[in-house]
Design an enzyme around this catalytic site. Structure first.
Site, short mmCIF file in Angstrom:
data_model
loop_
_atom_site.label_atom_id
_atom_site.label_comp_id
_atom_site.label_asym_id
_atom_site.label_seq_id
_atom_site.Cartn_x
_atom_site.Cartn_y
_atom_site.Cartn_z
N TYR A 28 1.12 13.28 4.60
CA TYR A 28 2.13 12.31 4.16
C TYR A 28 3.39 12.98 3.62
O TYR A 28 4.50 12.49 3.82
CB TYR A 28 1.52 11.35 3.13
CG TYR A 28 0.99 10.10 3.81
CD1 TYR A 28 -0.35 9.98 4.15
CD2 TYR A 28 1.85 9.08 4.19
CE1 TYR A 28 -0.82 8.86 4.82
CE2 TYR A 28 1.40 7.95 4.86
CZ TYR A 28 0.06 7.85 5.18
OH TYR A 28 -0.41 6.76 5.87
N THR A 47 0.82 -1.23 0.00
CA THR A 47 0.00 0.00 0.00
C THR A 47 0.85 1.27 0.00
O THR A 47 0.43 2.30 -0.53
CB THR A 47 -0.97 0.04 1.20
OG1 THR A 47 -0.22 0.11 2.42
CG2 THR A 47 -1.88 -1.19 1.21
N ILE A 69 -2.92 5.35 -0.63
CA ILE A 69 -4.37 5.17 -0.38
C ILE A 69 -4.59 3.73 0.09
O ILE A 69 -5.19 2.89 -0.59
CB ILE A 69 -5.19 5.51 -1.63
CG1 ILE A 69 -4.71 6.81 -2.25
CG2 ILE A 69 -6.69 5.63 -1.27
CD1 ILE A 69 -4.79 8.04 -1.33
N HIS A 70 -4.07 3.46 1.29
CA HIS A 70 -3.96 2.10 1.83
C HIS A 70 -5.25 1.28 1.63
O HIS A 70 -5.24 0.22 1.05
CB HIS A 70 -3.67 2.15 3.34
CG HIS A 70 -2.45 2.92 3.71
ND1 HIS A 70 -1.17 2.44 3.52
CD2 HIS A 70 -2.31 4.15 4.28
CE1 HIS A 70 -0.30 3.33 3.98
NE2 HIS A 70 -0.96 4.38 4.43
N ASP A 71 -6.34 1.80 2.15
CA ASP A 71 -7.57 0.99 2.21
C ASP A 71 -8.15 0.68 0.85
O ASP A 71 -8.72 -0.40 0.64
CB ASP A 71 -8.62 1.70 3.08
CG ASP A 71 -8.19 1.75 4.54
OD1 ASP A 71 -8.63 2.67 5.25
OD2 ASP A 71 -7.40 0.89 4.96
#
Ligand code: RIB
Ligand code: CA
Length: 320
Positions: A225, A191, A236-238
């Site tokens: 960030y 991610t 945009i990890h999720d």
């Protein structure tokens, strides 16, 4: 269409994952649950309702879950997500309210009501999921698989050892990895490569109220960030975990043993992944994401956000 239940702690990247899900015809979002994590439960629940309203999907039920981890106290991530948990965008108040059931009971009811097994996407601390597994074993059997954003083979982000979602509730995470269910771990190793830049946000402007709100969220998230990390943008990890549900081509996953450090030492919350199969210990218990087509992910997310056709009153209010 793949039926999905999404447990989350919005959070800008959770919100973008929700919008990606709602803008993807491959998925049928049959419910959303909120957990304390990025912000307190009241705020993550409100944010989930607001995002559904923005997308014109206030028909999708939202249930609030755990206010704190199984052990210890909640530590929110206001530095990354702001005091509201969704700073950077001013979404109108939702027309819908959360259902009265606790998330664990709501998830169980939705699982048992589904005619086909359901994919559970977990985008925050795993407290609600652990409570579901503990209290509702029959419903658990209706879970097709769990795709979770969390953990890391290598460096953490909350501590050098641990990723935020796992670090908040290591005991819950350990239960999920030991559940025997089909679990996919989408961690920071992939991610952190899934970054958006200001130019990506700029490319969303003028493409409708959902894309405009997404651009605002991305710009805010970038502010944190760019200051705190050197990923070359906002990861945009999720949304990476969510995308994996219907675009398995974007991630390379390997079957590995994952253990969670639930001690109180400096590695609390670490996901210990036996990548080189050194231990002759227990069998693999997760599919671990080890690589990503970052450009393919970015194109998918931006395309779906731009293509969003708002139908909600809230979305039209955003343009006024
Ligand atoms: O470490 C990243 C994860 O923690 C994401 O789910 C983000 O929303 C935060 O919850
Ligand atoms: Ca999250």
């Amino acid at each position: 269409m793949i039926p999905v239940l999404i447990d989350c702690d919005p959070g800008q990247d959770d919100a973008l994952a929700l919008l990606l899900a709602l803008g993807s015809p491959e998925l049928d979002v049959i419910g959303v649950t909120a957990v304390a994590g990025n912000q307190t439960l009241d705020k993550t629940t409100l944010n989930a309702l607001r995002v559904l309203e923005l997308a014109g999907r206030s028909d999708i039920p939202v249930a609030a879950g755990a206010e704190r981890p199984l052990v210890g106290e909640l530590v929110v991530a206001a530095d990354a997500h702001g005091e509201t948990g969704l700073d950077g965008v001013n979404l109108p108040p939702p027309s819908a309210r959360a259902v009265p059931e606790h998330a664990k009971d709501f998830l169980a009811a939705r699982l048992e009501a589904s005619e086909v097994p359901v994919t559970l996407v977990a985008l925050g601390p795993l407290t609600n999921v652990a409570l579901l597994l503990e209290d509702h074993p029959r419903a658990t059997a209706r879970i097709e698989r769990i795709v979770l954003m969390g953990g890391a083979v290598n460096e953490g982000n909350q501590t050098p050892s641990a990723e935020f979602n796992i670090w908040i509730d290591p005991e819950a995470a350990a239960r999920v990895f030991e559940s025997g269910l089909d679990v996919t771990m989408v961690g920071l190793d992939v991610t952190n490569k899934a970054v958006l830049a200001n130019a990506d946000a700029d490319g969303l402007r003028g493409a409708g109220p959902v894309a405009e709100a997404a651009a605002d969220m991305i710009d805010f998230y970038l502010g944190f960030y760019n200051e705190a990390y050197d990923h070359g943008g906002a990861p945009i990890h999720d949304a990476v975990a969510l995308a994996h549900v219907f675009r398995s081509d974007l991630l390379t996953v390997e079957s590995r043993r994952v253990d969670v450090d639930t001690s109180d030492g400096i590695c609390r919350g670490r996901t210990v992944v036996d990548m080189r199969l050194r231990t002759s210990g227990p069998e693999p218990n997760a599919h671990v994401a080890v690589d990503i087509d970052a450009d393919g992910f970015r194109s998918l997310l931006l395309e779906r956000l731009r293509a969003f056709s708002p139908t909600s009153r809230a979305a039209s209010r955003l343009t006024s």
